[in-house]
Motif scaffolding. Structure first.
Motif, PDB file in Angstrom:
ATOM      1  N   LYS A 130      10.033   2.466   5.865  1.00  0.00           N
ATOM      2  CA  LYS A 130      11.151   1.726   6.464  1.00  0.00           C
ATOM      3  C   LYS A 130      10.675   0.960   7.687  1.00  0.00           C
ATOM      4  CE  LYS A 130      15.847   1.790   8.036  1.00  0.00           C
ATOM      5  NZ  LYS A 130      17.068   2.530   8.296  1.00  0.00           N
ATOM      6  N   TYR A 131       9.879   1.597   8.525  1.00  0.00           N
ATOM      7  CA  TYR A 131       9.337   0.935   9.719  1.00  0.00           C
ATOM      8  C   TYR A 131       8.586  -0.332   9.319  1.00  0.00           C
ATOM      9  CZ  TYR A 131       6.215   0.093  13.672  1.00  0.00           C
ATOM     10  OH  TYR A 131       5.510  -0.500  14.702  1.00  0.00           O
ATOM     11  N   HIS A 132       7.739  -0.227   8.303  1.00  0.00           N
ATOM     12  CA  HIS A 132       6.941  -1.385   7.898  1.00  0.00           C
ATOM     13  C   HIS A 132       7.767  -2.427   7.147  1.00  0.00           C
ATOM     14  CE1 HIS A 132       3.089  -0.373   9.539  1.00  0.00           C
ATOM     15  NE2 HIS A 132       3.267   0.880   9.146  1.00  0.00           N
ATOM     16  N   MET A 133       8.840  -2.005   6.495  1.00  0.00           N
ATOM     17  CA  MET A 133       9.732  -2.988   5.870  1.00  0.00           C
ATOM     18  C   MET A 133      10.496  -3.765   6.935  1.00  0.00           C
ATOM     19  SD  MET A 133      11.021  -1.252   2.365  1.00  0.00           S
ATOM     20  CE  MET A 133      11.320  -2.808   1.570  1.00  0.00           C
ATOM     21  N   VAL A 134      10.938  -3.090   7.975  1.00  0.00           N
ATOM     22  CA  VAL A 134      11.597  -3.785   9.090  1.00  0.00           C
ATOM     23  C   VAL A 134      10.601  -4.759   9.726  1.00  0.00           C
ATOM     24  CG1 VAL A 134      12.592  -3.489  11.393  1.00  0.00           C
ATOM     25  CG2 VAL A 134      13.318  -1.989   9.511  1.00  0.00           C
ATOM     26  N   ASN A 135       9.362  -4.324   9.904  1.00  0.00           N
ATOM     27  CA  ASN A 135       8.328  -5.227  10.431  1.00  0.00           C
ATOM     28  C   ASN A 135       8.153  -6.437   9.525  1.00  0.00           C
ATOM     29  OD1 ASN A 135       7.620  -3.976  12.795  1.00  0.00           O
ATOM     30  ND2 ASN A 135       5.788  -3.011  11.983  1.00  0.00           N
ATOM     31  N   ALA A 136       8.112  -6.208   8.214  1.00  0.00           N
ATOM     32  CA  ALA A 136       7.955  -7.310   7.270  1.00  0.00           C
ATOM     33  C   ALA A 136       9.094  -8.312   7.430  1.00  0.00           C
ATOM     34  CB  ALA A 136       7.892  -6.771   5.836  1.00  0.00           C
ATOM     35  N   LYS A 137      10.302  -7.805   7.515  1.00  0.00           N
ATOM     36  CA  LYS A 137      11.458  -8.687   7.718  1.00  0.00           C
ATOM     37  C   LYS A 137      11.316  -9.451   9.031  1.00  0.00           C
ATOM     38  CE  LYS A 137      16.488  -8.593   8.176  1.00  0.00           C
ATOM     39  NZ  LYS A 137      17.662  -7.708   8.298  1.00  0.00           N
ATOM     40  N   ASN A 138      10.969  -8.742  10.086  1.00  0.00           N
ATOM     41  CA  ASN A 138      10.802  -9.381  11.402  1.00  0.00           C
ATOM     42  C   ASN A 138       9.634 -10.364  11.429  1.00  0.00           C
ATOM     43  OD1 ASN A 138      12.988  -7.951  12.385  1.00  0.00           O
ATOM     44  ND2 ASN A 138      11.739  -6.356  13.316  1.00  0.00           N
ATOM     45  N   ASN A 139       8.660 -10.152  10.552  1.00  0.00           N
ATOM     46  CA  ASN A 139       7.498 -11.032  10.487  1.00  0.00           C
ATOM     47  C   ASN A 139       7.685 -12.166   9.481  1.00  0.00           C
ATOM     48  OD1 ASN A 139       6.014  -9.732  12.500  1.00  0.00           O
ATOM     49  ND2 ASN A 139       5.207  -8.239  11.064  1.00  0.00           N
ATOM     50  N   ALA A 149       0.829  -1.209   0.000  1.00  0.00           N
ATOM     51  CA  ALA A 149       0.000   0.000   0.000  1.00  0.00           C
ATOM     52  C   ALA A 149       0.864   1.259   0.000  1.00  0.00           C
ATOM     53  CB  ALA A 149      -0.938  -0.008   1.207  1.00  0.00           C
ATOM     54  N   LEU A 150       1.896   1.280   0.816  1.00  0.00           N
ATOM     55  CA  LEU A 150       2.772   2.457   0.872  1.00  0.00           C
ATOM     56  C   LEU A 150       3.507   2.654  -0.445  1.00  0.00           C
ATOM     57  CD1 LEU A 150       4.137   2.067   4.511  1.00  0.00           C
ATOM     58  CD2 LEU A 150       2.428   3.707   3.694  1.00  0.00           C
ATOM     59  N   MET A 151       3.956   1.548  -1.052  1.00  0.00           N
ATOM     60  CA  MET A 151       4.639   1.656  -2.344  1.00  0.00           C
ATOM     61  C   MET A 151       3.700   2.208  -3.403  1.00  0.00           C
ATOM     62  SD  MET A 151       6.570  -1.314  -4.497  1.00  0.00           S
ATOM     63  CE  MET A 151       7.083  -1.040  -6.190  1.00  0.00           C
ATOM     64  N   THR A 152       2.457   1.741  -3.414  1.00  0.00           N
ATOM     65  CA  THR A 152       1.517   2.204  -4.435  1.00  0.00           C
ATOM     66  C   THR A 152       1.182   3.682  -4.261  1.00  0.00           C
ATOM     67  OG1 THR A 152      -0.452   1.524  -3.194  1.00  0.00           O
ATOM     68  CG2 THR A 152       0.487  -0.073  -4.731  1.00  0.00           C
ATOM     69  N   LYS A 153       1.245   4.165  -3.036  1.00  0.00           N
ATOM     70  CA  LYS A 153       0.974   5.580  -2.771  1.00  0.00           C
ATOM     71  C   LYS A 153       2.208   6.452  -2.978  1.00  0.00           C
ATOM     72  CE  LYS A 153      -2.199   7.049  -0.673  1.00  0.00           C
ATOM     73  NZ  LYS A 153      -3.287   7.845  -1.194  1.00  0.00           N
ATOM     74  N   GLY A 154       3.366   5.835  -3.215  1.00  0.00           N
ATOM     75  CA  GLY A 154       4.591   6.605  -3.388  1.00  0.00           C
ATOM     76  C   GLY A 154       5.122   7.160  -2.084  1.00  0.00           C
ATOM     77  N   ILE A 155       4.865   6.469  -0.986  1.00  0.00           N
ATOM     78  CA  ILE A 155       5.333   6.915   0.329  1.00  0.00           C
ATOM     79  C   ILE A 155       6.611   6.155   0.659  1.00  0.00           C
ATOM     80  CG2 ILE A 155       4.792   7.009   2.794  1.00  0.00           C
ATOM     81  CD1 ILE A 155       1.820   7.274   1.935  1.00  0.00           C
ATOM     82  N   PHE A 156       7.732   6.860   0.615  1.00  0.00           N
ATOM     83  CA  PHE A 156       9.031   6.226   0.799  1.00  0.00           C
ATOM     84  C   PHE A 156       9.782   6.825   1.996  1.00  0.00           C
ATOM     85  CE2 PHE A 156       8.121   6.115  -3.822  1.00  0.00           C
ATOM     86  CZ  PHE A 156       7.849   4.760  -3.893  1.00  0.00           C
ATOM     87  N   ASP A 157       9.056   7.277   2.996  1.00  0.00           N
ATOM     88  CA  ASP A 157       9.673   7.907   4.157  1.00  0.00           C
ATOM     89  C   ASP A 157       9.915   6.882   5.265  1.00  0.00           C
ATOM     90  OD1 ASP A 157       7.147   7.429   5.189  1.00  0.00           O
ATOM     91  OD2 ASP A 157       6.619   9.533   5.427  1.00  0.00           O
ATOM     92  N   ASN A 158      10.070   7.353   6.490  1.00  0.00           N
ATOM     93  CA  ASN A 158      10.349   6.475   7.620  1.00  0.00           C
ATOM     94  C   ASN A 158       9.229   5.485   7.896  1.00  0.00           C
ATOM     95  OD1 ASN A 158      12.874   7.520   8.106  1.00  0.00           O
ATOM     96  ND2 ASN A 158      12.149   9.041   9.558  1.00  0.00           N
ATOM     97  N   ALA A 216      12.059  -8.934  -2.818  1.00  0.00           N
ATOM     98  CA  ALA A 216      12.520  -8.593  -4.166  1.00  0.00           C
ATOM     99  C   ALA A 216      11.475  -8.996  -5.200  1.00  0.00           C
ATOM    100  CB  ALA A 216      13.860  -9.269  -4.458  1.00  0.00           C
ATOM    101  N   GLU A 217      10.855 -10.143  -5.023  1.00  0.00           N
ATOM    102  CA  GLU A 217       9.829 -10.592  -5.960  1.00  0.00           C
ATOM    103  C   GLU A 217       8.566  -9.742  -5.847  1.00  0.00           C
ATOM    104  OE1 GLU A 217       8.306 -12.728  -9.112  1.00  0.00           O
ATOM    105  OE2 GLU A 217      10.358 -12.642  -8.347  1.00  0.00           O
ATOM    106  N   ILE A 218       8.194  -9.374  -4.632  1.00  0.00           N
ATOM    107  CA  ILE A 218       7.019  -8.517  -4.422  1.00  0.00           C
ATOM    108  C   ILE A 218       7.224  -7.178  -5.127  1.00  0.00           C
ATOM    109  CG2 ILE A 218       5.780  -7.175  -2.659  1.00  0.00           C
ATOM    110  CD1 ILE A 218       6.309  -9.663  -0.773  1.00  0.00           C
ATOM    111  N   ILE A 219       8.385  -6.575  -4.927  1.00  0.00           N
ATOM    112  CA  ILE A 219       8.673  -5.273  -5.545  1.00  0.00           C
ATOM    113  C   ILE A 219       8.712  -5.390  -7.067  1.00  0.00           C
ATOM    114  CG2 ILE A 219      10.353  -3.397  -5.733  1.00  0.00           C
ATOM    115  CD1 ILE A 219      11.193  -4.162  -2.798  1.00  0.00           C
ATOM    116  N   THR A 220       9.353  -6.443  -7.569  1.00  0.00           N
ATOM    117  CA  THR A 220       9.422  -6.648  -9.016  1.00  0.00           C
ATOM    118  C   THR A 220       8.027  -6.797  -9.603  1.00  0.00           C
ATOM    119  OG1 THR A 220      11.603  -7.674  -8.832  1.00  0.00           O
ATOM    120  CG2 THR A 220      10.343  -8.137 -10.839  1.00  0.00           C
ATOM    121  N   HIS A 221       7.201  -7.581  -8.962  1.00  0.00           N
ATOM    122  CA  HIS A 221       5.822  -7.776  -9.431  1.00  0.00           C
ATOM    123  C   HIS A 221       5.059  -6.446  -9.424  1.00  0.00           C
ATOM    124  CE1 HIS A 221       2.122 -10.059 -10.111  1.00  0.00           C
ATOM    125  NE2 HIS A 221       1.558  -9.255  -9.229  1.00  0.00           N
ATOM    126  N   LEU A 222       5.176  -5.710  -8.338  1.00  0.00           N
ATOM    127  CA  LEU A 222       4.454  -4.445  -8.215  1.00  0.00           C
ATOM    128  C   LEU A 222       4.944  -3.388  -9.200  1.00  0.00           C
ATOM    129  CD1 LEU A 222       4.138  -4.156  -4.350  1.00  0.00           C
ATOM    130  CD2 LEU A 222       2.260  -4.382  -5.993  1.00  0.00           C
TER     131      LEU A 222
END
Length: 106
Positions: free
Chosen positions: A61-70, A49-58, A78-84
């Motif tokens: 990053k917070y939610h990407m760290v969460n994704a990694k931790n989850n 959702a953040l990528m589609t909105k063009g939100i690349f701020d903190n 990498a595949e998610i970003i490539t697909h999107l």
């Protein structure tokens, strides 16, 4: 999920109701409904959702760290970003890849 205080820490005196909704409703109630949707899936959806909105701020990053931790792996993000990239724009993918490399190389 741990008790969220980011809203209160950042906006508690300036926007107390918004901070309360952020901490208690969004993270306290919605994100805690793991019987409905896993934290991993919520993380993927939020990063998308953040990528589609063009939100690349903190917040991204917070939610990407969460994704990694989850449990989202480097290969999966990498595949998610490539697909999107084909749906939300090549420049958005470039922007998020820079951040993803930073998060997954930490």
């Amino acid at each position: 999920m741990k008790n969220q205080t980011a809203g209160r820490d950042a906006l508690g005196t300036f926007a107390p109701k918004f901070a309360e909704l952020n901490d208690d409703v969004l993270f306290g109630e919605v994100w805690s409904r793991e019987d409905k949707l896993s934290l991993r899936d919520r993380s993927v959806i939020t990063v998308t959702a953040l990528m589609t909105k063009g939100i690349f701020d903190n917040s991204l990053k917070y939610h990407m760290v969460n994704a990694k931790n989850n449990g989202v792996t480097r290969e999966e993000i990498a595949e998610i970003i490539t697909h999107l990239a084909f749906y939300v724009g090549w420049p958005n993918a470039w922007a998020i890849f820079t951040l993803a490399k930073e998060v997954w190389e930490e």
